[in-house]
Scaffold this active site. Structure first.
Site, PDB file in Angstrom:
ATOM      1  N   SER A   1      32.208  84.393  34.286  1.00  0.00           N
ATOM      2  CA  SER A   1      32.524  85.046  33.017  1.00  0.00           C
ATOM      3  C   SER A   1      32.925  86.491  33.234  1.00  0.00           C
ATOM      4  CB  SER A   1      31.266  84.991  32.147  1.00  0.00           C
ATOM      5  OG  SER A   1      31.378  85.875  31.071  1.00  0.00           O
TER       6      SER A   1
ATOM      7  N   LYS B   1      25.206  84.412  36.036  1.00  0.00           N
ATOM      8  CA  LYS B   1      26.592  84.275  36.524  1.00  0.00           C
ATOM      9  C   LYS B   1      26.756  85.037  37.845  1.00  0.00           C
ATOM     10  CE  LYS B   1      28.100  81.701  33.197  1.00  0.00           C
ATOM     11  NZ  LYS B   1      28.181  80.271  33.452  1.00  0.00           N
TER      12      LYS B   1
ATOM     13  N   TYR C   1      21.602  86.289  30.968  1.00  0.00           N
ATOM     14  CA  TYR C   1      22.728  85.344  31.050  1.00  0.00           C
ATOM     15  C   TYR C   1      23.737  85.824  32.091  1.00  0.00           C
ATOM     16  CZ  TYR C   1      27.308  83.390  29.963  1.00  0.00           C
ATOM     17  OH  TYR C   1      28.549  82.807  30.087  1.00  0.00           O
TER      18      TYR C   1
END
Ligand code: NAD
Ligand code: UFG
Length: 348
Positions: free
Chosen positions: A129, A157, A153
């Site tokens: 992302s 990644k 989050y």
């Protein structure tokens, strides 16, 4: 002989659109999804949209962390490559429940990589992302920019990107492509599949869509004092079908020799403000979106958009759609499915 592709998280928003493009491209596609944030109706519709190719889709309701179940999936089919979408993605929830995110996203990925290695499948495309660029010092963001994580989050990644680099360093048979998505929006032009978030949407366009169909009274605009053209945040919105096609391009790249572990941005290279996006949606839908101006959302960057040259050069891929098409297709999906794959009484 047709390629066999495993798609984790293939019932979700980006996954379902990618599975459709895979089927239409002649790939045999096996989906593994625990349906935590998706409906199996999405896959039924993908099958219909794929016509004759629909028969090449197989679905297993499996959690990636269930290693024996995943082993069974790999025992049944010899996969040429895996596209790994499965993961939790709500930034705010990840701040409240970091262990849930580390458990699901990290353990899920590690289990997948272990099972892949055990079965000699060493080709992976991973959903990273633009969140790994944090608040970039300049734009457009190139793949070489320094990386950071502003929340759990984003940290998953970053960790997974690092894990992938380490795996390749340990065993050069692996071929791994890390795709950093910018802001996926829109829906398949048929209006038959699209994004259907559970609960209150976190992201801009699903929220706008729910205002347009009367499920929410207004959009709250987070921040009007950024140093941008109109004071609101600027992002690189990308049509989900373009994004899905980016995965087909990545699969083609995997068939080349010695690609190693490479990272590519998938974006359009264009920045659009919140107010510009709302105006484009109002034009596409003919609906007025009432706005309430509010403070900045903590953790939000001001302006983020992609450098697209590397993907254009090395994947021979670039986005075709602009914001007008994104909004047209988002509205087509929303107006045909105001409650997504569900019904009015099973949403909040
Ligand atoms: P999504 O929630 O619609 O899809 C993810 C899918 O994974 C869901 O169907 C969910 O049920 C499944 N899943 C989650 N945990 C699982 C597990 N342990 N085992 C099996 N299945 C599991 O999300 P999306 O928007 O399609 O995103 C796909 C991927 O792309 C995610 O990894 C996300 O972090 C990443 N990504 C999304 C965006 C975005 O804005 N949508 C941006 C950048 C990156
Ligand atoms: N915004 C609003 N109101 C809302 C929702 C969003 O004004 O109700 C604004 C945000 O402040 C931001 C812009 O709209 O300026 C886009 O916000 P999104 O939440 O749609 O997208 P973000 O860029 O903040 O983040 C999303 C995903 C991340 C992902 C990132 C890059 O949530 O997980 O895109 O892909 F990492």
């Amino acid at each position: 002989m047709a390629y066999n592709i495993l798609v984790t998280g293939g019932a979700g928003y980006i996954g379902s659109h990618t599975v459709l493009q895979l089927l239409l491209g002649g790939y045999n596609t096996v989906v593994v999804d625990n349906l935590d944030n998706a409906s199996d109706i999405a896959l039924e519709r993908v099958k219909e949209l794929a016509g004759d190719f629909g028969k090449n889709l197989v679905f297993h309701q499996v959690d990636l962390r269930d290693k024996p179940a995943l082993e069974n999936v790999f025992a049944e089919t010899k996969f040429d490559a895996v596209i790994h979408f499965a993961g939790l993605k709500a930034v705010g929830e990840s701040v409240q429940k970091p262990l849930l995110y580390f458990n699901n996203n990290l353990i899920g990925t590690i289990t997948l990589l272990e099972v892949m290695a055990a079965h000699g499948c060493k080709q992976l495309v991973f959903s990273s992302s633009a969140t790994v660029y944090g608040w970039p010092k300049e734009v457009p963001c190139t793949e070489e920019f320094p990386l950071s994580a502003a929340n759990p989050y984003g940290r998953t990644k970053l960790f997974i990107e690092e894990i992938c680099h380490d795996i390749y360093r340990s065993d050069s048979e692996w071929k791994i492509i890390l795709l950093r998505y910018f802001n996926p929006v829109g829906a398949h032009p048929s209006g038959y599949i699209g994004e259907d978030p559970r609960g209150i949407p976190n992201n801009l366009m699903p929220y706008v869509q729910q205002v347009a169909v009367g499920r929410r009274p207004h959009l709250t605009v987070f921040g009007t004092d950024y140093s941008t053209k109109d004071g609101t945040g600027v992002r690189d919105y990308i049509h989900v079908v373009d994004l899905a096609d980016g995965h087909i391009a990545a699969l083609r790249k995997l068939s080349e020799a010695n690609i190693g572990c490479e990272v590519y941005n998938l974006g359009t290279g264009k920045g659009t403000s919140v107010l510009e996006m709302v105006a484009a949606f109002e034009k596409a839908s003919g609906k007025k979106i009432p706005l309430v101006m509010a403070d900045r959302r903590p953790g939000d960057a001001e302006t983020v958009y992609a450098a697209t040259e590397k993907a254009e050069r090395e994947l021979s891929w670039k986005a075709n759609y602009g914001v007008d098409e994104m909004c047209r297709d988002q509205w087509n999906w929303a107006s045909k499915n105001p409650y997504g794959y569900g019904s009015p009484d099973c949403t909040n």
